[in-house]
Design a protein around this motif. Structure first.
Motif, PDB file in Angstrom:
ATOM      1  N   ALA A 295      13.882  -7.395  19.842  1.00  0.00           N
ATOM      2  CA  ALA A 295      13.267  -7.837  18.589  1.00  0.00           C
ATOM      3  C   ALA A 295      11.754  -7.953  18.736  1.00  0.00           C
ATOM      4  O   ALA A 295      11.152  -7.345  19.625  1.00  0.00           O
ATOM      5  CB  ALA A 295      13.884  -9.141  18.127  1.00  0.00           C
TER       6      ALA A 295
ATOM      7  N   VAL B 271      12.715  -1.046  10.869  1.00  0.00           N
ATOM      8  CA  VAL B 271      12.471  -2.427  11.274  1.00  0.00           C
ATOM      9  C   VAL B 271      11.731  -3.139  10.140  1.00  0.00           C
ATOM     10  O   VAL B 271      10.717  -2.630   9.643  1.00  0.00           O
ATOM     11  CB  VAL B 271      11.629  -2.512  12.565  1.00  0.00           C
ATOM     12  CG1 VAL B 271      11.353  -3.964  12.933  1.00  0.00           C
ATOM     13  CG2 VAL B 271      12.346  -1.810  13.711  1.00  0.00           C
TER      14      VAL B 271
ATOM     15  N   LYS C 276      10.315  -7.144   8.918  1.00  0.00           N
ATOM     16  CA  LYS C 276      10.091  -8.552   9.227  1.00  0.00           C
ATOM     17  C   LYS C 276      10.608  -9.394   8.062  1.00  0.00           C
ATOM     18  O   LYS C 276      10.327  -9.090   6.906  1.00  0.00           O
ATOM     19  CB  LYS C 276       8.607  -8.837   9.444  1.00  0.00           C
ATOM     20  CG  LYS C 276       8.046  -8.332  10.757  1.00  0.00           C
ATOM     21  CD  LYS C 276       8.516  -9.201  11.903  1.00  0.00           C
ATOM     22  CE  LYS C 276       7.828  -8.799  13.205  1.00  0.00           C
ATOM     23  NZ  LYS C 276       8.321  -9.593  14.344  1.00  0.00           N
TER      24      LYS C 276
ATOM     25  N   GLU D 135      13.635 -11.004  11.814  1.00  0.00           N
ATOM     26  CA  GLU D 135      13.577  -9.539  11.887  1.00  0.00           C
ATOM     27  C   GLU D 135      14.926  -8.944  11.520  1.00  0.00           C
ATOM     28  O   GLU D 135      15.982  -9.521  11.818  1.00  0.00           O
ATOM     29  CB  GLU D 135      13.182  -9.118  13.302  1.00  0.00           C
ATOM     30  CG  GLU D 135      12.926  -7.632  13.467  1.00  0.00           C
ATOM     31  CD  GLU D 135      12.405  -7.300  14.860  1.00  0.00           C
ATOM     32  OE1 GLU D 135      12.962  -6.392  15.498  1.00  0.00           O
ATOM     33  OE2 GLU D 135      11.442  -7.970  15.306  1.00  0.00           O
TER      34      GLU D 135
ATOM     35  N   ASN E 138      16.797  -5.169  11.891  1.00  0.00           N
ATOM     36  CA  ASN E 138      16.795  -3.779  12.371  1.00  0.00           C
ATOM     37  C   ASN E 138      17.931  -3.042  11.678  1.00  0.00           C
ATOM     38  O   ASN E 138      19.064  -3.537  11.659  1.00  0.00           O
ATOM     39  CB  ASN E 138      16.990  -3.721  13.880  1.00  0.00           C
ATOM     40  CG  ASN E 138      15.994  -4.600  14.616  1.00  0.00           C
ATOM     41  OD1 ASN E 138      16.365  -5.608  15.209  1.00  0.00           O
ATOM     42  ND2 ASN E 138      14.728  -4.245  14.583  1.00  0.00           N
TER      43      ASN E 138
ATOM     44  N   ALA F 202       3.727  -8.832   8.261  1.00  0.00           N
ATOM     45  CA  ALA F 202       5.037  -8.351   7.805  1.00  0.00           C
ATOM     46  C   ALA F 202       4.905  -7.342   6.673  1.00  0.00           C
ATOM     47  O   ALA F 202       5.659  -6.370   6.598  1.00  0.00           O
ATOM     48  CB  ALA F 202       5.894  -9.542   7.348  1.00  0.00           C
TER      49      ALA F 202
END
Length: 326
Positions: free
Chosen positions: A69, A85, A87, A102, A104, A199
């Motif tokens: 992460a 990815v 945020k 986070e 993914n 972010a």
């Protein structure tokens, strides 16, 4: 930890993955065009994610990023799969701070694997909203990516709205005319805005690519939905820039007010010192022990000295008052 896993056919959830899920069996359920699997995990261990990677053929570099992460928002292509990815942000009222997490997202032609880190921005509402609209869910993994991105970016807008309230409070406090200590809060807010910026800004290019038809895995019917996400993301970025400028201006105004207040204080101190120094000077002169002094033997000398002190002090007070020093 496995949060949820399901097989979708024609936009409808038809099977779950069991507890614990059998990944191979779950993916083997994909038999017809349009079928796909959505597997959701929360803070998995390296061993857990390795099992998922074996079942879905995830790229080892992407898997490594998902395990550790703390990645920068990005979009990467690995062969026929996609790795996104994002945020996540949420606002903590008790501390007036922005916390980060986070998400993914691994995307293939017939699967989506979401790996979430952090306590905020749960993806269950995104799953439920997608399942409530089978027509949209029938678009396959692209619809899942949109649902996740839309959920995350909506979270940005909520955080930005909370920070806007804090910035408005700081502005009101700075220009209230009261003696306030706003520098520490302004610094804290600028730090939180920097967290939001980290972010928001890097995510704009990946979403632009998803909305612009540059990614083969994204269904053409979903691209307009990504343009809507990009619009929200751009609005959040602009709001952050605006608040950053407002805080900088407020900080400069705060420093200017402190300087003005210090000058006012010095003038008042100087005026007060003058009111004390003049009678002290007169009393000091008349208190010296000399035999030959003017008016030393005068009967009205003492009252005259007191009257002189009072007159000079009164005159100085009027002068300072009209000058704005008092």
């Amino acid at each position: 930890m496995i949060v949820d896993s399901a097989l979708y056919r024609d936009g409808v959830r038809v099977a779950g993955g069991g507890d614990p899920p059998d990944y191979a069996t779950l993916r083997a359920g994909v038999r017809r065009p349009g079928d796909f699997v959505w597997l959701g995990l929360h803070s998995p261990s390296a061993d857990e994610l390795a099992e998922v990677a074996d079942a879905f053929g995830l790229h080892p570099l992407a898997v490594e990023d998902a395990v550790h992460a703390h990645q920068r928002p990005k979009l990467e292509l690995y062969g026929e799969s996609l790795f996104l990815v994002l945020k996540t942000l949420w606002y903590v009222d008790d501390t007036d701070q922005v916390e980060t997490g986070e998400v993914n997202v691994f995307v293939g032609a017939d699967f989506v694997v979401t790996v979430r880190h952090g306590a905020g921005s749960a993806l269950e509402p995104a799953r439920l909203a997608l399942e409530a609209d089978p027509r949209l869910a029938a678009q396959g993994p692209s619809a899942v990516v949109h649902a996740v991105a839309d959920r995350v970016v909506d979270g940005y807008l909520g955080v930005v709205a909370e920070l806007q309230t804090d910035v408005d409070e700081v502005e009101t406090s700075v220009f209230s005319g009261l003696r306030t200590r706003d520098s520490a809060r302004i610094y804290t807010l600028k730090r939180e805005l920097a967290e939001v910026r980290r972010a928001v800004q890097p995510l704009r290019e990946p979403v632009r690519r998803l909305a612009g038809g540059q990614i083969a895995l994204v269904d053409g019917d979903i691209e307009p939905f990504f343009r809507d996400v990009l619009d929200h993301l751009t609005r959040a970025a602009e709001d952050v820039d605006t608040m950053e400028a407002l805080l900088s201006s407020a900080f400069e105004a705060h420093l200017a007010q402190i300087s003005v207040q210090q000058n006012d204080d010095m003038r008042k101190i100087s005026a007060g010192a003058a009111l004390v120094v003049v009678p002290t000077l007169i009393a000091g002169v008349y208190g010296m022990n000399f035999r030959h002094m003017p008016e030393l033997e005068w009967t009205l000398g003492y009252p005259f000295a007191l009257l002189l002190m009072a007159s000079v002090v009164a005159g100085l007070w009027v002068f300072f008052k009209r000058s704005g020093w008092l």
